[in-house]
Motif scaffolding. Structure first.
Motif, PDB file in Angstrom:
ATOM      1  N   LYS A 132       2.394  -0.040  10.530  1.00  0.00           N
ATOM      2  CA  LYS A 132       1.706   0.266   9.275  1.00  0.00           C
ATOM      3  C   LYS A 132       2.532   1.318   8.534  1.00  0.00           C
ATOM      4  O   LYS A 132       3.129   2.191   9.165  1.00  0.00           O
ATOM      5  N   TYR A 138      -6.086  10.085   7.581  1.00  0.00           N
ATOM      6  CA  TYR A 138      -6.525   9.177   6.516  1.00  0.00           C
ATOM      7  C   TYR A 138      -5.769   7.848   6.558  1.00  0.00           C
ATOM      8  O   TYR A 138      -6.332   6.806   6.233  1.00  0.00           O
ATOM      9  N   ASP A 139      -4.515   7.893   6.970  1.00  0.00           N
ATOM     10  CA  ASP A 139      -3.768   6.643   7.156  1.00  0.00           C
ATOM     11  C   ASP A 139      -4.424   5.827   8.258  1.00  0.00           C
ATOM     12  O   ASP A 139      -4.666   4.626   8.095  1.00  0.00           O
ATOM     13  N   VAL A 190       0.818  -1.204   0.000  1.00  0.00           N
ATOM     14  CA  VAL A 190       0.000   0.000   0.000  1.00  0.00           C
ATOM     15  C   VAL A 190       0.860   1.265   0.000  1.00  0.00           C
ATOM     16  O   VAL A 190       1.989   1.267   0.496  1.00  0.00           O
ATOM     17  N   ARG A 250      -7.493   5.954   9.417  1.00  0.00           N
ATOM     18  CA  ARG A 250      -8.799   5.426   8.963  1.00  0.00           C
ATOM     19  C   ARG A 250      -8.619   4.242   8.022  1.00  0.00           C
ATOM     20  O   ARG A 250      -9.312   3.244   8.130  1.00  0.00           O
ATOM     21  N   TYR A 251      -7.701   4.374   7.078  1.00  0.00           N
ATOM     22  CA  TYR A 251      -7.465   3.302   6.103  1.00  0.00           C
ATOM     23  C   TYR A 251      -7.041   2.009   6.811  1.00  0.00           C
ATOM     24  O   TYR A 251      -7.585   0.944   6.548  1.00  0.00           O
ATOM     25  N   PHE A 252      -6.075   2.116   7.682  1.00  0.00           N
ATOM     26  CA  PHE A 252      -5.552   0.915   8.330  1.00  0.00           C
ATOM     27  C   PHE A 252      -6.508   0.355   9.375  1.00  0.00           C
ATOM     28  O   PHE A 252      -6.474  -0.836   9.660  1.00  0.00           O
ATOM     29  N   PRO A 281       0.524   4.850   1.588  1.00  0.00           N
ATOM     30  CA  PRO A 281      -0.326   5.494   2.597  1.00  0.00           C
ATOM     31  C   PRO A 281      -1.138   6.643   2.003  1.00  0.00           C
ATOM     32  O   PRO A 281      -0.609   7.456   1.234  1.00  0.00           O
ATOM     33  N   PRO A 282      -2.425   6.699   2.345  1.00  0.00           N
ATOM     34  CA  PRO A 282      -3.276   7.763   1.800  1.00  0.00           C
ATOM     35  C   PRO A 282      -2.725   9.169   2.035  1.00  0.00           C
ATOM     36  O   PRO A 282      -2.835  10.021   1.149  1.00  0.00           O
ATOM     37  N   SER A 283      -2.114   9.415   3.183  1.00  0.00           N
ATOM     38  CA  SER A 283      -1.599  10.767   3.454  1.00  0.00           C
ATOM     39  C   SER A 283      -0.533  11.168   2.445  1.00  0.00           C
ATOM     40  O   SER A 283      -0.491  12.324   2.003  1.00  0.00           O
ATOM     41  N   GLN A 329      -9.844   0.380   8.925  1.00  0.00           N
ATOM     42  CA  GLN A 329     -10.876  -0.277   8.118  1.00  0.00           C
ATOM     43  C   GLN A 329     -10.341  -1.516   7.408  1.00  0.00           C
ATOM     44  O   GLN A 329     -11.082  -2.422   7.080  1.00  0.00           O
ATOM     45  N   ASN A 330      -9.056  -1.554   7.121  1.00  0.00           N
ATOM     46  CA  ASN A 330      -8.461  -2.646   6.329  1.00  0.00           C
ATOM     47  C   ASN A 330      -7.498  -3.473   7.162  1.00  0.00           C
ATOM     48  O   ASN A 330      -6.349  -3.653   6.786  1.00  0.00           O
TER      49      ASN A 330
END
Length: 155
Positions: free
Chosen positions: A110, A146-147, A18, A149-151, A20-22, A153-154
């Motif tokens: 993460k 956002y990182d 992945v 939240r992503y990690f 990271p979204p950030s 949820q996933n």
């Protein structure tokens, strides 16, 4: 992904992971001028990708004299995102990104966009200033959320 040993799980884990979204959000904001650049409007190019193929690019208005690069045109924003992910995951210029991310995983962490943003030295011609820009953007806009939240949820 330019995997040398096709039977090495370790090599795959270094290259395919992945982003990271950030980090992606910060780079998208910088490279697209917060979605206002000509490149995103005319070429669906979120991340400032270049090409040297005239037929798949547009000429930058402020291209240096003698330069031969073009801004790559994408069919869709999704195609631009796919190219960005592939670029970071397989390009030798981002080996430090790949290695730092893998190192975080090996430590049970993460991938952290703020830390990984400091490996993007080769992404921009402004070098160290680019790293400062990404760091400031991530921190001032609380993009690390956002990182998280992503990690979360996933898992």
């Amino acid at each position: 992904y330019k995997i040398e040993n096709l039977y090495s799980l370790e090599e795959y884990l270094k290259k395919i992971d992945v982003i990271p979204p950030s980090l992606a959000l910060a780079q998208a904001a910088v490279e697209s001028a917060w979605g206002k650049s000509r490149f995103i409007k005319e070429a669906n190019n979120i991340f400032g990708h270049w090409t040297y193929e005239k037929e798949s690019g547009i000429v930058p208005k402020r291209r240096d004299f003698g330069a031969s690069h073009f801004i790559r045109v994408f069919e869709s924003l999704e195609d631009s995102i796919k190219a960005y992910m592939l670029n970071l995951n397989r390009n030798l210029a981002y080996k430090s990104f790949q290695e730092k991310r893998h190192e975080q995983r090996k430590k049970g962490l993460k991938p952290d966009g703020l830390t990984l943003s400091q490996t993007m030295l080769n992404y921009s011609g402004i070098a160290q200033d680019y790293l400062v820009l990404l760091e400031n953007l991530i921190l001032s806009n609380n993009l690390q959320e956002y990182d998280l939240r992503y990690f979360t949820q996933n898992k």
